[in-house]
Design a protein around this motif. Structure first.
Motif, mmCIF file in Angstrom:
data_model
loop_
_atom_site.group_PDB
_atom_site.id
_atom_site.type_symbol
_atom_site.label_atom_id
_atom_site.label_comp_id
_atom_site.label_asym_id
_atom_site.label_seq_id
_atom_site.Cartn_x
_atom_site.Cartn_y
_atom_site.Cartn_z
ATOM 1 N N PRO A 170 -50.829 -63.939 -3.599
ATOM 2 C CA PRO A 170 -50.042 -64.560 -2.610
ATOM 3 C C PRO A 170 -50.501 -64.871 -1.671
ATOM 4 N N VAL A 187 -49.542 -65.710 2.806
ATOM 5 C CA VAL A 187 -48.023 -65.602 3.934
ATOM 6 C C VAL A 187 -49.093 -66.612 5.280
ATOM 7 N N GLU A 199 -49.067 -69.329 -4.787
ATOM 8 C CA GLU A 199 -47.879 -68.787 -4.104
ATOM 9 C C GLU A 199 -48.378 -68.221 -2.612
ATOM 10 N N TYR A 202 -45.809 -68.095 1.027
ATOM 11 C CA TYR A 202 -44.753 -68.332 2.308
ATOM 12 C C TYR A 202 -45.297 -68.497 3.092
ATOM 13 N N ILE A 234 -43.728 -68.997 6.610
ATOM 14 C CA ILE A 234 -42.952 -68.158 8.330
ATOM 15 C C ILE A 234 -43.099 -69.239 10.250
ATOM 16 N N PHE A 263 -39.249 -73.430 4.338
ATOM 17 C CA PHE A 263 -40.522 -72.451 5.123
ATOM 18 C C PHE A 263 -38.983 -71.503 5.549
ATOM 19 N N ILE A 264 -39.795 -69.708 6.395
ATOM 20 C CA ILE A 264 -39.068 -69.207 6.068
ATOM 21 C C ILE A 264 -38.999 -68.767 8.307
ATOM 22 N N THR A 308 -40.624 -59.948 4.200
ATOM 23 C CA THR A 308 -40.890 -60.841 3.386
ATOM 24 C C THR A 308 -42.073 -60.459 2.498
ATOM 25 N N ILE A 341 -42.346 -60.657 -1.776
ATOM 26 C CA ILE A 341 -43.508 -60.331 -2.693
ATOM 27 C C ILE A 341 -44.094 -59.486 -3.184
#
Length: 212
Positions: free
Chosen positions: A144, A146, A159, A161, A163, A182-183, A199, A203
């Motif tokens: 993942p 981020v 994957e 994420y 922010i 998006f976060i 977050t 995960i």
């Protein structure tokens, strides 16, 4: 029964924090270790543009990661950039504009990670986030990702994420323009500890449920 469960939970949290005491945040061998020693979760952190690895803003980012790592039982490996960008006042950086240079930088990162436990995730802030978004188009990071305060194009199946703070005017507007999910976090061009923690918990929960 509830009291016993609460006591057990508190004991686990206390044990995790004790495990973090005196956990060095100094850079040695091109990285600094943060969070929980011996954790199964080993994440790489790539910071943003800065005058040096020990610039105040990056020291604060590493403190946030260290605290999250202690609480969630995660280990973070904060890498020291080997490059400086002339067009950004020679600040240390992770080059990503040129695909070949980005790939070469990624190979350097892999070399710096040799001998460490398998990497289970990546976090990039600002310039580090743009780098991860770019390199994920060229190769699979097999974990993942981020990214925080970065709004590059996302074309890979990785994957990821994303922010972005509501007050981070450029990145927020750019992400809206690109039209991907998006976060949203509070504040501007910075790490929101609670949103990042939430977050990461998401995960880790998904990983446990999938058995991977």
């Amino acid at each position: 029964m509830v009291k016993a469960r609460n006591k057990t939970t508190l004991a686990i949290i206390a044990a995790l924090w004790i495990f973090c005491i005196n956990y060095a945040a100094r850079a040695e061998n091109h990285f600094a270790e943060l969070g929980s020693r011996g954790a199964k979760e080993n994440w790489v952190y790539l910071g943003g543009l800065a005058a040096s690895f020990d610039a105040p803003e990056e020291k604060e980012n590493r403190r946030i990661l260290h605290d999250i790592g202690c609480e969630l039982g995660m280990r973070f490996i904060a890498l020291v950039p080997r490059h400086s960008c002339e067009h950004f006042d020679n600040k240390i950086c992770w080059p990503h504009k040129d695909p070949d240079q980005a790939l070469a930088t990624y190979q350097t990162i892999l070399a710096d990670l040799q001998g460490l436990p398998p990497i289970t995730g990546w976090i990039g802030f600002s310039n580090g986030g743009y780098f991860l978004q770019e390199i994920s188009k060229q190769t699979s990071l097999a974990a993942p990702i981020v990214t925080i305060a970065a709004a590059g194009t996302l074309e890979a199946d990785s994957e990821i994420y994303v922010i972005i703070g509501r007050d981070d005017q450029y990145a927020f507007a750019r992400a809206k323009e690109l039209g991907y999910k998006f976060i949203e976090s509070e504040g501007g061009h910075s790490i929101d500890p609670e949103v990042l923690k939430k977050t990461l918990r998401l995960i880790l929960t998904r990983r446990r449920r999938s058995g991977s």
